[in-house]
Scaffold this motif. Structure first.
Motif, PDB file in Angstrom:
ATOM      1  N   LEU A   1     -36.596 -51.802  35.187  1.00  0.00           N
ATOM      2  CA  LEU A   1     -35.547 -51.209  34.363  1.00  0.00           C
ATOM      3  C   LEU A   1     -34.847 -52.265  33.514  1.00  0.00           C
ATOM      4  O   LEU A   1     -34.383 -51.980  32.409  1.00  0.00           O
ATOM      5  N   ALA A   2     -34.791 -53.496  34.016  1.00  0.00           N
ATOM      6  CA  ALA A   2     -34.149 -54.575  33.261  1.00  0.00           C
ATOM      7  C   ALA A   2     -34.942 -54.938  32.006  1.00  0.00           C
ATOM      8  O   ALA A   2     -34.400 -55.559  31.086  1.00  0.00           O
ATOM      9  N   GLU A   3     -36.207 -54.548  31.960  1.00  0.00           N
ATOM     10  CA  GLU A   3     -37.034 -54.828  30.785  1.00  0.00           C
ATOM     11  C   GLU A   3     -36.731 -53.869  29.627  1.00  0.00           C
ATOM     12  O   GLU A   3     -37.127 -54.132  28.488  1.00  0.00           O
ATOM     13  N   LEU A   4     -36.045 -52.786  29.916  1.00  0.00           N
ATOM     14  CA  LEU A   4     -35.749 -51.783  28.904  1.00  0.00           C
ATOM     15  C   LEU A   4     -34.457 -52.132  28.164  1.00  0.00           C
ATOM     16  O   LEU A   4     -33.614 -52.863  28.680  1.00  0.00           O
ATOM     17  N   PRO A   5     -34.276 -51.599  26.965  1.00  0.00           N
ATOM     18  CA  PRO A   5     -33.018 -51.817  26.232  1.00  0.00           C
ATOM     19  C   PRO A   5     -31.827 -51.320  27.052  1.00  0.00           C
ATOM     20  O   PRO A   5     -31.924 -50.315  27.763  1.00  0.00           O
ATOM     21  N   GLU A   6     -30.708 -52.003  26.953  1.00  0.00           N
ATOM     22  CA  GLU A   6     -29.534 -51.663  27.758  1.00  0.00           C
ATOM     23  C   GLU A   6     -29.068 -50.224  27.542  1.00  0.00           C
ATOM     24  O   GLU A   6     -28.573 -49.575  28.465  1.00  0.00           O
ATOM     25  N   TRP A   7     -29.212 -49.715  26.311  1.00  0.00           N
ATOM     26  CA  TRP A   7     -28.711 -48.368  26.036  1.00  0.00           C
ATOM     27  C   TRP A   7     -29.444 -47.306  26.843  1.00  0.00           C
ATOM     28  O   TRP A   7     -28.896 -46.227  27.102  1.00  0.00           O
ATOM     29  N   MET A   8     -30.655 -47.604  27.280  1.00  0.00           N
ATOM     30  CA  MET A   8     -31.409 -46.626  28.061  1.00  0.00           C
ATOM     31  C   MET A   8     -30.846 -46.446  29.466  1.00  0.00           C
ATOM     32  O   MET A   8     -31.115 -45.444  30.126  1.00  0.00           O
ATOM     33  N   LEU A   9     -30.073 -47.405  29.930  1.00  0.00           N
ATOM     34  CA  LEU A   9     -29.523 -47.329  31.290  1.00  0.00           C
ATOM     35  C   LEU A   9     -28.057 -46.902  31.299  1.00  0.00           C
ATOM     36  O   LEU A   9     -27.439 -46.850  32.368  1.00  0.00           O
ATOM     37  N   GLU A  10     -27.516 -46.587  30.149  1.00  0.00           N
ATOM     38  CA  GLU A  10     -26.092 -46.290  30.057  1.00  0.00           C
ATOM     39  C   GLU A  10     -25.662 -45.089  30.899  1.00  0.00           C
ATOM     40  O   GLU A  10     -24.515 -45.028  31.335  1.00  0.00           O
ATOM     41  N   GLY A  11     -26.550 -44.125  31.114  1.00  0.00           N
ATOM     42  CA  GLY A  11     -26.178 -42.948  31.886  1.00  0.00           C
ATOM     43  C   GLY A  11     -26.658 -42.972  33.326  1.00  0.00           C
ATOM     44  O   GLY A  11     -26.422 -42.028  34.082  1.00  0.00           O
TER      45      GLY A  11
ATOM     46  N   ASP B   1     -20.035 -45.975  37.278  1.00  0.00           N
ATOM     47  CA  ASP B   1     -20.757 -47.239  37.416  1.00  0.00           C
ATOM     48  C   ASP B   1     -22.177 -47.063  36.894  1.00  0.00           C
ATOM     49  O   ASP B   1     -23.104 -46.748  37.640  1.00  0.00           O
ATOM     50  N   THR B   2     -22.334 -47.229  35.618  1.00  0.00           N
ATOM     51  CA  THR B   2     -23.624 -46.978  34.987  1.00  0.00           C
ATOM     52  C   THR B   2     -24.230 -48.276  34.463  1.00  0.00           C
ATOM     53  O   THR B   2     -23.713 -49.359  34.679  1.00  0.00           O
ATOM     54  N   GLY B   3     -25.339 -48.122  33.746  1.00  0.00           N
ATOM     55  CA  GLY B   3     -26.022 -49.281  33.186  1.00  0.00           C
ATOM     56  C   GLY B   3     -26.585 -50.160  34.286  1.00  0.00           C
ATOM     57  O   GLY B   3     -27.104 -49.670  35.290  1.00  0.00           O
ATOM     58  N   SER B   4     -26.482 -51.464  34.132  1.00  0.00           N
ATOM     59  CA  SER B   4     -27.027 -52.393  35.125  1.00  0.00           C
ATOM     60  C   SER B   4     -26.259 -52.361  36.436  1.00  0.00           C
ATOM     61  O   SER B   4     -26.689 -52.953  37.436  1.00  0.00           O
ATOM     62  N   ARG B   5     -25.127 -51.654  36.478  1.00  0.00           N
ATOM     63  CA  ARG B   5     -24.324 -51.560  37.700  1.00  0.00           C
ATOM     64  C   ARG B   5     -24.757 -50.395  38.589  1.00  0.00           C
ATOM     65  O   ARG B   5     -24.085 -50.093  39.586  1.00  0.00           O
ATOM     66  N   TYR B   6     -25.861 -49.749  38.248  1.00  0.00           N
ATOM     67  CA  TYR B   6     -26.280 -48.581  39.026  1.00  0.00           C
ATOM     68  C   TYR B   6     -26.502 -48.948  40.495  1.00  0.00           C
ATOM     69  O   TYR B   6     -26.876 -50.062  40.841  1.00  0.00           O
ATOM     70  N   LYS B   7     -26.266 -47.972  41.352  1.00  0.00           N
ATOM     71  CA  LYS B   7     -26.374 -48.153  42.794  1.00  0.00           C
ATOM     72  C   LYS B   7     -27.802 -47.880  43.259  1.00  0.00           C
ATOM     73  O   LYS B   7     -28.463 -46.975  42.756  1.00  0.00           O
TER      74      LYS B   7
END
Length: 238
Positions: free
Chosen positions: A89-99, A60-66
């Motif tokens: 974190l939502a202001e950053l590009p989506e790829w930065m939250l993938e992990g 559960d990565t990206g914007s689904r992080y816990k």
């Protein structure tokens, strides 16, 4: 890796003559965030001792992080809220939250005081630690030049008191800015760094990442807002 804290021997001036339980300024540190590879500590036999709760990867990565909240501990307070963290974190590009899988506001315990830091990245998780309620940190030694520069960047103030101790004073606004645009982004930089294996190289990358994606964009936004206000005032007077 960990974003080391400036926090000194105590969190209140009244108690600062007591045992030096929180002198975090190790002579080998090039920056205060350094606390060992990925925040690791070891026992007397050299075996790895987790400084935090390990969160097994779930996918559960990206914007689904816990998001996990722990009480900060007596005398401490969490700087950020869940909404502030998610919003930043939502202001950053989506790829930065993938992990990214977990963001945890951790409780500061006696055990964790031996591993003092503002934040830490471990696996797919980012941990953020509380500050003293006073927002003042004391040190028995003067700050290094890079510490003075960084404090100035975020609006904190270093001062020497009458007893020869040095204190770093924050306000609610400056410490929030520091956590949102430095600590949080720095640890995200560590999570994204899959290229560097050398400790110092990873630190340099995370430092660069925090400046590039944390400090600079927000300062550009602030300058734009100030410029807009000046234009509005000039228009109003005419």
């Amino acid at each position: 890796m960990a974003r080391m804290s400036h926090r000194g021997i105590t969190h209140t001036k009244v108690a600062k003559t007591k045992v030096a339980s929180r002198d975090f300024r190790l002579s080998t540190q090039a920056s205060r965030r350094r606390g060992g590879e990925s925040g690791r500590t070891a026992d007397s036999n050299g075996y790895f001792v987790p400084p935090e709760d390990w969160h097994e990867p779930t996918g559960d990565t990206g914007s689904r992080y816990k998001f996990i909240y722990q009480s900060p501990g007596e005398g401490f307070c969490h700087v950020l809220t869940e909404d502030e963290i998610r919003g930043r974190l939502a202001e950053l590009p989506e790829w930065m939250l993938e992990g990214l899988e977990v963001v945890q506001l951790s409780r500061l315990t006696k055990k964790k005081l031996s591993f003092p830091c503002y934040g830490m990245q471990w696996g797919a998780a980012i941990y953020l630690y509380p500050m003293d309620e006073s927002l003042i940190e004391y040190f028995p030694h003067p700050p290094r030049p890079e510490q003075v520069v960084e404090a100035k960047m975020f609006g904190a103030v270093w001062e020497e008191d009458e007893d020869g101790f040095w204190r770093l004073e924050w306000t609610e606004d400056t410490i929030r800015d520091f956590y949102l645009n430095n600590v949080l982004i720095h640890e995200l930089g560590h999570l994204l760094d899959t290229r560097n294996n050398n400790y110092l190289a990873r630190e340099r990358y995370a430092e660069w990442f925090a400046i590039e994606y944390g400090y600079r964009p927000t300062r550009r936004q602030q300058l734009a807002k100030r410029a807009a206000k000046k234009v509005v005032r000039r228009h109003h007077h005419t």
